[in-house]
Design a protein around this motif. Structure first.
Motif, PDB file in Angstrom:
ATOM      1  N   MET B 132      -4.538   1.406  -4.433  1.00 53.17           N
ATOM      2  CA  MET B 132      -3.741   2.451  -3.208  1.00 53.17           C
ATOM      3  C   MET B 132      -2.366   2.890  -3.973  1.00 53.17           C
ATOM      4  O   MET B 132      -1.838   3.893  -3.728  1.00 53.17           O
ATOM      5  N   PHE B 133      -1.576   1.706  -4.261  1.00 58.72           N
ATOM      6  CA  PHE B 133      -0.537   1.922  -4.543  1.00 58.72           C
ATOM      7  C   PHE B 133       0.022   1.715  -6.103  1.00 58.72           C
ATOM      8  O   PHE B 133       1.174   1.857  -6.527  1.00 58.72           O
ATOM      9  N   GLY B 134      -0.927   1.506  -6.960  1.00 60.67           N
ATOM     10  CA  GLY B 134      -0.863   1.487  -8.380  1.00 60.67           C
ATOM     11  C   GLY B 134      -0.050   2.720  -8.840  1.00 60.67           C
ATOM     12  O   GLY B 134      -0.082   3.775  -8.059  1.00 60.67           O
ATOM     13  N   ALA B 135       0.438   2.587 -10.258  1.00 60.54           N
ATOM     14  CA  ALA B 135       1.087   3.834 -10.818  1.00 60.54           C
ATOM     15  C   ALA B 135       0.155   5.147 -10.920  1.00 60.54           C
ATOM     16  O   ALA B 135       0.582   6.124 -10.945  1.00 60.54           O
ATOM     17  N   ASN B 136      -1.123   4.495 -11.046  1.00 61.62           N
ATOM     18  CA  ASN B 136      -1.935   5.887 -11.448  1.00 61.62           C
ATOM     19  C   ASN B 136      -2.402   6.273  -9.970  1.00 61.62           C
ATOM     20  O   ASN B 136      -3.015   7.539  -9.930  1.00 61.62           O
ATOM     21  N   SER B 137      -2.051   5.949  -8.732  1.00 64.73           N
ATOM     22  CA  SER B 137      -2.424   6.561  -7.676  1.00 64.73           C
ATOM     23  C   SER B 137      -1.605   7.555  -7.187  1.00 64.73           C
ATOM     24  O   SER B 137      -0.379   7.466  -7.768  1.00 64.73           O
ATOM     25  N   LEU B 138      -1.831   8.235  -6.116  1.00 69.60           N
ATOM     26  CA  LEU B 138      -1.131   9.551  -5.708  1.00 69.60           C
ATOM     27  C   LEU B 138       0.338   8.820  -5.044  1.00 69.60           C
ATOM     28  O   LEU B 138       1.503   9.124  -5.544  1.00 69.60           O
ATOM     29  N   ALA B 139       0.217   7.874  -4.002  1.00 69.30           N
ATOM     30  CA  ALA B 139       1.210   7.345  -3.444  1.00 69.30           C
ATOM     31  C   ALA B 139       2.066   6.592  -4.375  1.00 69.30           C
ATOM     32  O   ALA B 139       3.407   6.488  -4.353  1.00 69.30           O
ATOM     33  N   GLY B 140       1.523   5.770  -5.287  1.00 72.07           N
ATOM     34  CA  GLY B 140       2.035   4.772  -6.287  1.00 72.07           C
ATOM     35  C   GLY B 140       2.892   5.451  -7.222  1.00 72.07           C
ATOM     36  O   GLY B 140       4.034   5.301  -7.394  1.00 72.07           O
ATOM     37  N   PHE B 148      10.762   2.958  -6.340  1.00 72.83           N
ATOM     38  CA  PHE B 148      10.382   1.881  -5.655  1.00 72.83           C
ATOM     39  C   PHE B 148       8.875   1.326  -5.928  1.00 72.83           C
ATOM     40  O   PHE B 148       7.883   1.794  -5.112  1.00 72.83           O
ATOM     41  N   PRO B 149       8.590   0.984  -7.009  1.00 70.33           N
ATOM     42  CA  PRO B 149       7.380   0.573  -7.303  1.00 70.33           C
ATOM     43  C   PRO B 149       6.808  -0.624  -6.239  1.00 70.33           C
ATOM     44  O   PRO B 149       7.581  -1.481  -5.815  1.00 70.33           O
ATOM     45  N   ILE B 150       5.656  -0.486  -5.856  1.00 70.76           N
ATOM     46  CA  ILE B 150       4.946  -1.454  -5.199  1.00 70.76           C
ATOM     47  C   ILE B 150       4.266  -2.566  -6.047  1.00 70.76           C
ATOM     48  O   ILE B 150       4.402  -3.639  -5.773  1.00 70.76           O
ATOM     49  N   VAL B 151       3.339  -2.000  -6.883  1.00 72.90           N
ATOM     50  CA  VAL B 151       2.697  -3.265  -7.295  1.00 72.90           C
ATOM     51  C   VAL B 151       3.451  -3.549  -8.686  1.00 72.90           C
ATOM     52  O   VAL B 151       4.198  -2.900  -9.014  1.00 72.90           O
TER      53      VAL B 151
END
Ligand SMILES: Nc1ncnc2c1ncn2[C@@H]1O[C@H](COP(=O)(O)OP(=O)(O)OP(=O)(O)O)[C@@H](O)[C@H]1O
Ligand SMILES: [Mg+2]
Lengths: 239, 294
Positions: B132-140, B148-151
């Motif tokens: 969901m939040f990886g750099a390859n996802s939309l939100a991520g 503001f990286p999550i993963v």
């Protein structure tokens, strides 16, 4: 306070707890709601106290519409069937709760609260038990503390759900007289739920006999005894 | 007719024993099994952890704990617990309150949903967060662009920990709140108290012990969580490696003293938690008894 119940009905999903009922309770009356289990007594009492809202109909306090008033605004002294004392508070704190919950402007000072609590403890004839916790009291003592707690807020009416329910015969007799005395002293309009017809007949000025969400008969105990309005009432009061 | 003495005497009971009591042999056997189980499953590993940590002396153990990686891991784990536990305490109270004080459709389903983190493997939970939040996802991708990286960063680890430890507080509270019912709250309302005041003065004091247990369990799990955190953290040494992750990495690198020293610290944290709980229980035994149903 004069209470009028005007065509109140209450629906819980598909069960009708109250089909429209109307009732007129004169100021200062001691009224018993009498009826078999599931007849809607508790529901009617809770609607009066503002703990439940009616599906339709109106409630009038002294002629003014009170249907929309919140439970806090109703200022009804409510005594619950299992007393619902705050188990983590002492008897003193239980009785003081309503006064302490008032907004600062109308909250009495500390010393005044203590004085009033002591007065109430004397009224229920338990002046010594302020420091105890509810689980250190007998059933009858709990009932009286619950009554004192309800009286502390200077309520406009007194509502009691089976106040003598779980007590033995001797204690019931004493508490019955206690309630009568307190009612006469305060002059509050008082409604109590009774399972036991003898209790209702002996104590109340006005008895409301209910069955299946309807009112079967309203009247003075003597009138209901002398002229039961239906077979149901006749059977119920002679049972 | 017949002489009383010739009548057979009633059989004498062998010994006075309560009906629910087993014979001494059975009792001794059960105790033995319990003690053996405890010894093998609980005490032995505890001893091994501390023995291995001190295998090369206390000095070596302390020194390994002063390394940059170890200190960073301890700091990170404490920080994550400090964020996740309060969050889950609030979520747990809110969920339990909602479930027990209101009637609505789908209540049973919601209760099952609260248990979901227990039944889903933590690794799967971690993968979901990465997805969901990886750099390859939309939100991520958007969040990374905002700086503001999550993963592979703190927010992801907190998210994973909160998910995995979500049920502890709610599960501890729901049965207590159901058992206590709504009567006391309703009484407080009729006495003129506002909703917030009722919560503060009636609900919260009545659930505080259950809440404490829930929080302690939640805390223990938050500090010890491995699977989900391993997936979302990226295991960056000195940055996103928590204590459990660091322990695993050090162990794989044959840094036995370092790994076990850190493991010993983690164990000590858990033991302190348990000790705290026991002390509180002993101190407030009367009060705990009083808040049970009277
Ligand atoms: N919260 C609720 N949800 C659904 N149904 C309810 C609810 N409260 C009451 N009822 C139903 O409404 C009807 C009247 O209930 P009520 O509690 O008023 O009876 P009662 O006369 O007080 O009975 P008892 O003497 O047993 O206390 C019953 O059929 C009951 O099942
Ligand atoms: Mg009832």
């Amino acid at each position: 306070m004069h209470i009028e119940i005007d065509e109140i009905s209450k629906q819980f999903g598909s069960t009708a707890a109250l089909t429209p009922v109307s009732l007129n309770l004169p100021s200062g009356a001691l009224v018993a709601l009498l009826g078999p289990s599931g007849s809607g007594k508790t529901t009617l009492l809770r609607i009066l106290g503002g703990l439940e809202y009616p599906t339709s109909g109106r409630i009038l306090f002294d002629g003014q519409d009170a249907t929309g008033l919140t439970v806090q605004q109703r200022r009804a002294g409510f005594v619950f069937q299992s007393y619902a004392l705050f188990r983590h508070m002492t008897v003193f704190e239980n009785i003081a709760y309503g006064l302490r919950a008032r907004p600062r402007a109308t909250r009495p000072p500390k010393a005044e609260i203590a004085r009033r609590v002591q007065k109430l403890l004397e009224l229920i004839q338990l002046p010594q038990i302020g420091a105890r916790y509810p689980n250190q009291l007998s059933g009858g003592q709990r009932q009286r503390v619950a009554l004192a707690r309800a009286l502390a807020i200077e309520p406009r009416m007194l509502l009691l759900d089976e106040p003598f329910g779980a007590l033995d015969a001797k204690v019931r007799k004493e508490l019955r007289q206690g309630l009568r005395d307190i009612h006469d002293e305060t002059g509050l309009t008082t409604v109590f739920v009774a399972h036991d017809q003898e209790e209702a007949m002996e104590l109340a000025d006005l008895v409301v006999v209910m069955s299946m969400g309807r009112i079967e008969q309203i009247g003075k105990p003597a009138d209901i005894r002398a002229r039961p309005a239906s077979d149901f009432v006749r059977n119920f009061i002679t049972a | 007719m017949s002489d009383a003495t010739t009548l057979a005497a009633p059989p004498r009971p062998r010994a006075f024993r309560a009906a629910t009591e087993e014979s001494p042999a059975v009792r001794r056997g059960l105790i033995l099994i319990a003690v053996a189980g405890l010894a093998i499953l609980v005490f032995a590993p505890l001893i091994v952890v501390f023995a291995e940590a001190l295998a090369k002396g206390a000095v070596a153990a302390v020194k390994s704990l002063q390394s940059k990686d170890a200190l960073s891991a301890i700091r990170l784990t404490l920080l994550i617990a400090a964020i996740s536990v309060p969050l889950n305490a609030v979520f747990g109270i809110a969920a339990a309150w909602f479930i027990t004080k209101f009637d609505f459709r789908g209540k049973a389903f919601l209760i099952t949903l609260i248990d979901l983190p227990f039944s889903v493997s933590p690794v799967v939970a971690g993968l979901c967060i990465v997805f969901m939040f990886g750099a390859n996802s939309l939100a991520g991708g958007w969040l990374v662009a905002q700086g503001f990286p999550i993963v592979f960063a703190l927010p992801g680890i907190v998210l994973a920990t909160v998910f995995v430890t979500f049920p502890f507080v709610a599960r501890e509270l729901i049965p207590v709140m159901i058992e206590q019912g709504r009567a006391e709250e309703e009484a407080a309302l009729t006495l003129g108290a506002s909703g917030w005041r009722v919560f503060r003065t009636v609900t919260l004091p009545n659930i505080r012990w259950a809440l404490l247990y829930g929080v302690l369990l939640c805390n223990a799990r938050a500090m010890g969580e491995f699977g989900a955190v391993a997936v979302v953290s990226g295991k960056i040494r000195g940055q996103t490696a928590t204590m459990p992750i660091t322990i695993e990495m050090q162990y794989n690198e044959y840094l036995s003293v370092a790994a076990f020293s850190l493991a010993a610290v983690l164990t000590l944290l858990a033991l302190v938690t348990l000790l705290l709980k026991t002390i509180l229980e002993i101190r407030h035994a009367d009060e705990i008894a009083a808040t049970r149903r009277h």
